[in-house]
Design an enzyme around this catalytic site. Structure first.
Site, PDB file in Angstrom:
ATOM      1  N   SER B  18       0.840  -1.198   0.000  1.00 43.46           N
ATOM      2  CA  SER B  18       0.000   0.000   0.000  1.00 43.46           C
ATOM      3  C   SER B  18       0.876   1.250   0.000  1.00 43.46           C
ATOM      4  O   SER B  18       2.054   1.209   0.312  1.00 43.46           O
ATOM      5  CB  SER B  18      -0.943  -0.028   1.199  1.00 43.46           C
ATOM      6  OG  SER B  18      -0.263  -0.406   2.361  1.00 43.46           O
ATOM      7  N   CYS B  19       0.240   2.344  -0.356  1.00 43.52           N
ATOM      8  CA  CYS B  19       0.894   3.658  -0.414  1.00 43.52           C
ATOM      9  C   CYS B  19       1.562   3.949   0.919  1.00 43.52           C
ATOM     10  O   CYS B  19       0.945   3.717   1.961  1.00 43.52           O
ATOM     11  CB  CYS B  19      -0.157   4.721  -0.724  1.00 43.52           C
ATOM     12  SG  CYS B  19       0.448   6.402  -0.656  1.00 43.52           S
ATOM     13  N   PRO B  20       2.762   4.475   0.983  1.00 42.46           N
ATOM     14  CA  PRO B  20       3.610   4.932  -0.114  1.00 42.46           C
ATOM     15  C   PRO B  20       4.709   3.938  -0.496  1.00 42.46           C
ATOM     16  O   PRO B  20       5.686   4.322  -1.104  1.00 42.46           O
ATOM     17  CB  PRO B  20       4.249   6.188   0.487  1.00 42.46           C
ATOM     18  CG  PRO B  20       4.511   5.770   1.908  1.00 42.46           C
ATOM     19  CD  PRO B  20       3.378   4.819   2.279  1.00 42.46           C
ATOM     20  N   MET B  21       4.542   2.662  -0.121  1.00 48.37           N
ATOM     21  CA  MET B  21       5.641   1.714  -0.283  1.00 48.37           C
ATOM     22  C   MET B  21       6.096   1.493  -1.743  1.00 48.37           C
ATOM     23  O   MET B  21       7.300   1.333  -1.967  1.00 48.37           O
ATOM     24  CB  MET B  21       5.307   0.386   0.397  1.00 48.37           C
ATOM     25  CG  MET B  21       5.454   0.452   1.899  1.00 48.37           C
ATOM     26  SD  MET B  21       7.113   0.981   2.369  1.00 48.37           S
ATOM     27  CE  MET B  21       6.813   1.574   4.025  1.00 48.37           C
ATOM     28  N   ASP B  45      -1.353  -0.755  -6.089  1.00 49.41           N
ATOM     29  CA  ASP B  45      -1.960   0.385  -5.404  1.00 49.41           C
ATOM     30  C   ASP B  45      -2.555   1.332  -6.449  1.00 49.41           C
ATOM     31  O   ASP B  45      -1.832   1.874  -7.279  1.00 49.41           O
ATOM     32  CB  ASP B  45      -0.880   1.099  -4.569  1.00 49.41           C
ATOM     33  CG  ASP B  45      -1.369   2.422  -4.011  1.00 49.41           C
ATOM     34  OD1 ASP B  45      -2.593   2.577  -3.837  1.00 49.41           O
ATOM     35  OD2 ASP B  45      -0.527   3.304  -3.767  1.00 49.41           O
TER      36      ASP B  45
END
Lengths: 137, 80
Positions: B18-21, B45
């Site tokens: 998920s954000c921001p990965m 995502d």
């Protein structure tokens, strides 16, 4: 874009800390310096013996919010602590504990998780913040 | 025009993250390749479409390709 983004963390619930970690990691990925200032209950959550614990959610989360947060974690979302560690590896992210909050909680620097870089007062924080935006979470 | 797989210096599999990965992993990977080399990123995502455009614009790295197939977003980035 060289001005830092400055996050003041006050709340110590996992959802708010997660939101803050996402902001810090995103800014680090853009190459922007990040200053994080830990106050009150956010600082308490960064204690070495508590950082991995369940810190609950903000009241507005409710039961449905709890389930949604749990589902995201189960799907493999990195914890806020891990997200902050990755943000630090990636860029210039400096995490400082508020000295007044240290007194309030009655803790020493050695009680904090190593992700925290040091302890400072609000004046030092403002100096680091420069002309960059300050976000209070 | 699809990029030849042989030209890709590194692949970042950010599917399921998920954000921001996806952006964090990409920013890390960019440091590992030489300027001009290509990185392929796979993500699920939905926010990544706008995020990669913004990230490329801000950091100066070039977004060479951007496609989506069966819910998997694919980005090819050339290091500045």
């Amino acid at each position: 874009m060289d001005e830092p983004i400055n996050l003041v963390l006050f709340s110590g619930t996992d959802d708010k800390l997660q939101a803050a970690a996402v902001l810090a990691a995103g800014a680090a990925a853009l190459g922007r310096p990040v200053n994080v200032f830990l106050q009150y209950w956010a600082l308490d959550a960064f204690r070495a013996d508590r950082i991995g614990r369940d810190h609950g959610l903000a009241p507005e989360a409710g039961e449905a919010g709890r389930r949604a947060v749990d589902a995201l974690a189960k799907a493999g979302q990195a914890s806020w602590a891990e997200t902050f560690r990755q943000a630090k590896e990636l860029g210039s992210v400096d995490i400082q504990a508020c000295s007044l909050s240290m007194d309030l909680l009655g803790i020493e620097e050695s009680d904090l998780d190593p992700v925290v870089d040091g302890v400072e007062g609000v004046t030092a924080f403002y100096l680091s913040a420069g002309e960059g935006n300050i976000v209070f979470i | 025009m699809a990029t030849d797989a042989k030209q890709i210096a590194q692949v970042v599999d950010a599917k399921g993250l998920s954000c921001p990965m996806p952006i964090v992993k990409t920013a890390q990977a960019v440091k590992m390749v030489a300027p001009g080399e290509l990185i392929e990123v796979l993500a699920t995502d939905p926010g990544s479409t706008k995020d990669f455009v913004a990230w490329a614009k801000t950091t100066g790295n070039e977004l060479v390709e951007q496609t989506v197939d069966a819910g998997v977003y694919r980005f090819v980035i050339r290091r500045k």
